[in-house]
Design an enzyme around this catalytic site. Structure first.
Site, PDB file in Angstrom:
ATOM      1  N   GLU A  92       8.098 -32.075  -0.477  1.00  0.00           N
ATOM      2  CA  GLU A  92       8.562 -31.250   0.528  1.00  0.00           C
ATOM      3  C   GLU A  92       8.231 -31.538   1.412  1.00  0.00           C
ATOM      4  OE1 GLU A  92      10.430 -27.526   0.077  1.00  0.00           O
ATOM      5  OE2 GLU A  92      10.768 -27.470  -1.450  1.00  0.00           O
ATOM      6  N   TYR A  97      17.366 -26.210   7.977  1.00  0.00           N
ATOM      7  CA  TYR A  97      16.049 -27.381   7.301  1.00  0.00           C
ATOM      8  C   TYR A  97      16.785 -28.503   6.787  1.00  0.00           C
ATOM      9  CZ  TYR A  97      12.355 -24.320   5.936  1.00  0.00           C
ATOM     10  OH  TYR A  97      11.344 -23.491   6.077  1.00  0.00           O
ATOM     11  N   HIS A 135      12.747 -24.519 -10.225  1.00  0.00           N
ATOM     12  CA  HIS A 135      12.401 -23.840  -8.991  1.00  0.00           C
ATOM     13  C   HIS A 135      13.177 -22.348  -8.581  1.00  0.00           C
ATOM     14  CE1 HIS A 135      12.467 -25.946  -4.829  1.00  0.00           C
ATOM     15  NE2 HIS A 135      12.536 -24.518  -4.732  1.00  0.00           N
ATOM     16  N   LYS A 162      18.717 -19.977   8.730  1.00  0.00           N
ATOM     17  CA  LYS A 162      17.179 -20.880   8.725  1.00  0.00           C
ATOM     18  C   LYS A 162      18.035 -21.987   8.133  1.00  0.00           C
ATOM     19  CE  LYS A 162      12.406 -21.288   7.702  1.00  0.00           C
ATOM     20  NZ  LYS A 162      11.000 -20.022   7.388  1.00  0.00           N
ATOM     21  N   TRP A 165      17.029 -18.618   0.695  1.00  0.00           N
ATOM     22  CA  TRP A 165      16.383 -17.958  -0.181  1.00  0.00           C
ATOM     23  C   TRP A 165      16.107 -16.354   0.581  1.00  0.00           C
ATOM     24  CZ3 TRP A 165      16.187 -18.743  -4.641  1.00  0.00           C
ATOM     25  CH2 TRP A 165      15.654 -20.269  -5.020  1.00  0.00           C
ATOM     26  N   ASN A 188       8.703 -26.254  -9.459  1.00  0.00           N
ATOM     27  CA  ASN A 188       8.270 -26.040  -7.809  1.00  0.00           C
ATOM     28  C   ASN A 188       7.537 -25.078  -8.135  1.00  0.00           C
ATOM     29  OD1 ASN A 188       9.178 -27.430  -5.392  1.00  0.00           O
ATOM     30  ND2 ASN A 188       9.594 -25.115  -5.044  1.00  0.00           N
ATOM     31  N   GLU A 189       6.051 -25.158  -7.222  1.00  0.00           N
ATOM     32  CA  GLU A 189       5.317 -24.840  -6.328  1.00  0.00           C
ATOM     33  C   GLU A 189       4.790 -22.624  -7.231  1.00  0.00           C
ATOM     34  OE1 GLU A 189       6.683 -25.435  -1.594  1.00  0.00           O
ATOM     35  OE2 GLU A 189       7.600 -23.178  -2.519  1.00  0.00           O
TER      36      GLU A 189
END
Length: 476
Positions: free
Chosen positions: A379, A442, A124, A440, A434, A168-169
């Site tokens: 996610e 979540y 990730h 920020k 990040w 991941n992504e």
């Protein structure tokens, strides 16, 4: 011994939350862990705009039991987390760090003790620094290094972990590293590197999937894609062509190898369209054919709303400053396409669309175009600024409103036959976001970073608990 067949016989739907190693663990230089690319970037780069890092993060390394206990109390029956490559192999390859193995054994075993299904992601974003110095994901050799790392994890944890994700992504990771330039190694608008990254990431994933099958690990393995469901502005010219180009840019290099075990049929055409090359080996096609996954993880937040290119040079619009910037998330690729900005759709303070409807349209699109694979929503969440009361409690009503809309659209798609079997809210607790830093947030659980990482469940934590309970009762 636990069997994969027991996972869904014991749990008709997986309800959980998710984190990533660098974002939550902390303990960046403890117990033999090596140095990662993000460690180096955050300690040395002037591009670390918030001057924050993951050295301590949410201190999950020392508090994992408390966090898992909170998941259980919140009605969650699964936890998606990633393994730090450099905690297992400090140099990226070679010597194994037993203390790293021990840590993840402890996390996995505690999850199982609490009847929480571990869902493990191998990579990730957190590349070992030694491998980054050798060219990172532009170096084809990294695909074998990743396979070596994956086999260590399968051997050590495969008897208990029944759900695996390789990477991941890969698309978004490449996008931030090579197009936006806000993730290390910070290349800007580098189309060549953007697609070579994706190719090597998917080749690495295919090699790991093949090893998983060869080792006869009992479980499922797949990849996690940030589904960039493409929608073309009705006012755009050449809509079919714009869709084809944008869909390739955002999705096809990931979804076709992951779900069909091959490269996209349009690859040669798109190499000319975007003007890039792919450096590869002769037997790669065979590797891709053996690397088809068992399921698809989808990280669903937004769509890609596009139109024909109108004018101007290539430019990337991205907002990592939140309320201190008015920039809207998007892109302009000269001569190809550009983002369209729908004034009727809400946006968060980082310039990204808030459009829960895309949960439904994305899931249905995957079903119709790719044969209705098993899907886990790996996610989904909503980042906001928060104002806790004097006790640290957060009434995050905005998150709850959007959370509920996303879930209702997911369940509507499920009722229409989409094979979705699980949902993971991003994120379990507040963590390092990040390049956005810590402001920020979540998490379902607030982390007081100024007060010994104290955990305080938010209103959304209790709302999610009630939602899960009501869903379970409706299934009885």
């Amino acid at each position: 011994m636990r069997k994969y067949s027991d996972v869904f016989s014991n749990k008709d739907f997986l309800w959980g939350s998710a984190t990533a190693a660098y974002q939550c663990e902390g303990a960046w230089n403890e117990d033999g862990k090596g140095e990662g690319e993000w460690d180096y970037f955050n300690h040395h780069s002037v591009l670390n705009i918030h001057n924050e890092d993951g050295d301590d993060a949410s201190d999950f390394y020392h508090r994992y039991k408390e966090d898992i206990d909170l998941m259980v109390e919140g009605g969650q029956n699964t936890y998606r987390f990633s393994i730090s490559w450099v905690r297992i192999l400090p140099n990226g390859t070679g010597e194994i760090n037993q203390k790293g193995i021990d840590f993840y054994n402890n996390v996995i075993n505690y999850c199982l003790e609490k009847d929480v299904e571990p869902n493990v992601t191998l990579f990730h974003y957190d590349l070992p620094l030694t491998l980054a110095a050798q060219g990172g994901w532009l170096n084809n050799k990294i695909t074998d290094y990743f396979d070596e790392y994956a086999k260590v994890c399968f051997k050590e944890f495969g008897d208990r972990v029944k759900i695996w994700a390789t990477i991941n992504e890969p698309r978004y990771y490449s996008y931030c590293s090579n197009i936006v330039g806000n993730y290390p190694p910070n290349r800007y608008a580098d189309i060549q590197s953007y697609f070579q990254y994706q190719y090597n990431l998917m080749l690495a994933s295919a090699k790991a999937v093949h090893s998983f099958k060869q080792m006869k690990i009992d479980g499922i393995i797949g990849i996690v894609h940030d589904n960039g469901s493409v929608e073309v502005d009705p006012a755009a010219e050449q809509q079919e062509e714009i869709f084809k180009i944008a869909d390739f840019f955002y999705n096809r290099m990931i979804l076709v190898p992951a779900l069909e075990g091959k490269l996209p049929d349009e690859l040669e055409e798109m190499k000319k369209t975007f003007n890039f090359m792919i450096y590869h080996s002769e037997n790669d096609a065979e590797i891709f054919s053996k690397g088809k996954g068992d399921y698809l993880g989808l990280n669903l937040y937004n769509r890609q709303y596009v139109k024909h290119w109108e004018n101007g040079e290539t430019e990337i619009f991205h907002n990592n400053k939140g309320a201190n910037s008015t920039s809207l998330e998007g892109i302009r690729l000269k001569g190809l396409f550009e983002s369209s900005f729908d004034k009727e759709v809400r946006r968060n303070q980082w310039g990204r669309e808030i459009n829960p409807r895309v949960m439904h349209t994305s899931l249905v699109e995957i079903k119709e175009r790719y044969g209705n694979p098993l899907i886990l929503i790996a996610e989904n969440g909503h980042g906001i600024y928060e104002s806790p009361d004097e006790n640290g409690y957060v009434e995050d009503n905005e998150r709850i409103e959007i959370f509920n809309e996303f879930l209702e659209y997911m369940l509507a798609a499920k009722a229409e036959g989409v094979n979705v079997k699980g949902y993971y809210h991003w994120s379990t607790m507040d963590l390092y976001s990040w390049i956005n830093g810590y402001e920020k947030r979540y998490g379902l659980v607030r982390v007081d970073f100024e007060n010994n990482f104290k955990r305080i469940p938010k209103k959304s934590y209790y709302w999610y608990k009630d939602f899960i309970n009501n869903y379970s009762q409706s299934m009885e």
